[in-house]
Design a protein around this motif. Structure first.
Motif, PDB file in Angstrom:
ATOM      1  N   SER A 179       0.900  -1.179   0.068  1.00  0.00           N
ATOM      2  CA  SER A 179      -0.152  -0.012   0.089  1.00  0.00           C
ATOM      3  C   SER A 179       0.810   1.117   0.121  1.00  0.00           C
ATOM      4  N   LEU A 180       0.227   2.218  -0.428  1.00  0.00           N
ATOM      5  CA  LEU A 180       0.859   3.708  -0.323  1.00  0.00           C
ATOM      6  C   LEU A 180       1.332   3.941   1.078  1.00  0.00           C
ATOM      7  N   ALA A 211      -6.122   6.522  -1.576  1.00  0.00           N
ATOM      8  CA  ALA A 211      -5.750   5.082  -1.292  1.00  0.00           C
ATOM      9  C   ALA A 211      -6.383   4.518  -0.182  1.00  0.00           C
ATOM     10  N   GLN A 231      -2.046   0.718  -5.994  1.00  0.00           N
ATOM     11  CA  GLN A 231      -0.809   0.918  -5.052  1.00  0.00           C
ATOM     12  C   GLN A 231       0.025   0.072  -5.135  1.00  0.00           C
TER      13      GLN A 231
END
Length: 528
Positions: free
Chosen positions: A7-8, A74, A190
């Motif tokens: 994930s970011l 996100a 992401q």
């Protein structure tokens, strides 16, 4: 490995990072403060009824709100569509329509850009999904749509409940050249963004204690975004220019002992021209550059002599910027060539012979094909273009010509086809041609790129409409119209009226001789 590792949010490593994470126009933003801004932005977006699958268009210069919006989207499972600040009405309308954006976050004003005037030229019917504008830096701007102030950082908001967002769904849309009117939208997840950021940080051996980045390219493009995410992933401080200017860039490079920067050859040429110091950047380790202008080899040699080590690199919206870069151990002539060594150990580069269709051996030029974790998901709402761009075994057809070196690196040589590199951006002639054909008195048009005083510019040829009663269209009027509709770098340097285009008959039909048009353009310019 858990999905959240891709994930970011996984890029914000507060325990190992140096503070500040970012410096925007002299204002530091710590890792903890950035995380707070992301939370507040997510809550603000949720209050604007933005949720999973919704698209938010971001039309901002480089500011902390831009990055916070991406990370916040996100968290909610929403998607950010990046809008080039150099876009004008036709391009903005196309992006909003294709993306289906529900909300646009926009600058109130920046230097000479009148965002409100540009939006005023976008018909509301062209973008039926857009519901609201959120303005940064002002309460409202004149527009067809309701507008609110982006005030996510002004007062604490209850945190939004994070969506169970899939790291493999689209989260960011870049624009890239299209074969028809308007750019295509390149979708990244992401996972593709975070994985590539981590690969770049590792390949460059970045250290929070030893390194720093000058981010002087716009976040709306993969060049600016990728470098910023990679250095954030490494916990390295990122000094950000809201928009490139050589003087502020030079000041930051010296004062903050910047070790890394990425940009075009012209950017580094302008920076060097402002200082007489023989060795102005003793702390520089790697300044990656993309060569768009003639004389880039000479520039690299001069920069090398003054202690600015330039490294050739390669990337695209589809496989992300900084896909590859030269190495310090390479010979100078090899190091400055476009291409280099892939950042990811899982990336594969091959070259296909454009004549035979077979894979080319080392040293033979052909179309570059890439398989990598950084590869895009596809072109949004354009299945045909996506299908055409991806091979059966998952390689991206870059449309670029290059060759393999045989040691694991490759060389980028030129762009295949007729796409033009203007102002540092890849532009399809059809985009400008369509705008010309929409002008009164123009029946048809063709646009080619030429070298004009050392710069890549485009020249247009137009065929006037037969029903004209007041003479052919004038260059001044056509140029003025295009300046209203397109980014400045897309406006032709010359517009010539012709009776017909040079053509060639072939088994596949009549083809316009674009090489002949380029020669005609240079002949006419020389005669002037």
């Amino acid at each position: 490995m858990h999905a959240t590792d891709f994930s970011l949010q996984s890029l914000i490593r507060t325990e190992a990072a140096t503070d500040p994470a970012f410096v925007f126009d002299g204002t530091p933003v710590s890792c903890a403060e950035f995380s707070w801004k992301v939370e507040q932005t997510a809550a603000w977006l949720a209050a604007q009824d933005i949720g999973k699958g919704d698209v938010v268009a971001v039309w901002l210069v480089n500011r902390v709100e831009w990055i916070a919006l991406l990370f916040a989207a996100a968290r909610l499972g929403a998607i950010v569509a990046a809008v080039n600040t150099r876009y004008r009405s036709a391009e903005v309308a196309h992006l909003l329509k294709v993306s289906g954006a529900k909300l646009m976050v926009v600058e109130a004003a920046f230097r000479s850009i009148d965002f409100a005037a540009i939006l005023a030229d976008v018909a509301k019917a062209e973008v039926p999904t857009l519901q609201k504008l959120a303005v940064v830096g002002a309460d409202t701007i004149p527009a067809h749509w309701p507008s609110v102030r982006f005030d996510a950082f002004d007062k604490p908001c209850p945190p939004a409940s994070p969506a169970d967002s899939d790291v493999d769904l689209p989260v960011l849309l870049y624009t890239t050249s299209g074969t028809t009117k308007g750019p295509k939208l390149v979708a990244h997840s992401q996972r593709t963004l975070a994985t590539h950021a981590a690969s770049v940080a590792k390949a460059l051996a970045l250290s929070p204690q030893c390194h720093s980045l000058l981010a002087m390219l716009p976040f709306c493009g993969t060049f600016g975004m990728t470098s910023s995410l990679a250095f954030l992933a490494a916990g390295v401080t990122v000094h950000v220019l809201d928009a490139f200017e050589a003087a502020p860039a030079l000041k930051i490079l010296g004062q903050h002992k910047i070790t890394h920067a990425f940009g075009s050859d012209e950017m580094f040429r302008r920076i060097l021209a402002l200082t007489d110091l023989p060795q102005p950047f003793p702390q520089a380790e790697a300044f990656g550059f993309a060569a768009f202008q003639p004389g880039w080899r000479e520039l690299a040699a001069k920069a090398e002599a003054r202690g600015m080590p330039l490294f050739g690199l390669y990337g695209s919206s589809e496989v992300q910027a900084l896909f590859s870069i030269g190495r310090a151990s390479d010979a100078f002539a090899d190091r400055i060539e476009g291409g280099g060594w892939p950042m990811s150990p899982d990336a594969m580069v091959r070259v296909r012979d454009t004549e035979t269709g077979e894979l080319a051996v080392t040293g033979v030029s052909g179309e570059i094909e890439i398989s990598a974790p950084s590869r895009f998901l596809g072109y949004l709402n354009n299945l045909e273009a996506t299908r055409d761009a991806i091979t059966a075994d998952g390689f991206f057809r870059t449309g670029d010509i290059g060759r393999l070196r045989g040691d694991g690196s490759f060389v980028y040589e030129t762009r295949a086809g007729d796409a033009m590199r203007l102002g540092g951006f890849l532009v399809a002639p059809g985009e400008i041609e369509d705008e010309l054909k929409s002008c009164a008195g123009v029946a048809d048009s063709q646009v080619v790129a030429v070298d004009l005083n050392g710069q890549a510019r485009c020249v247009a040829f137009v065929i006037p409409a037969q029903e004209l009663h007041q003479g052919p269209p004038q260059q001044e009027a056509l140029t003025a119209r295009l300046r209203e509709r397109l980014a400045g770098y897309k406006v032709p340097a010359r517009i010539y009226v012709v009776e017909a285009f040079p053509v060639t008959d072939s088994a596949n039909g009549v083809k316009i001789q674009r090489a002949r048009l380029r020669a005609m353009a240079m002949e006419r310019i020389a005669a002037e």
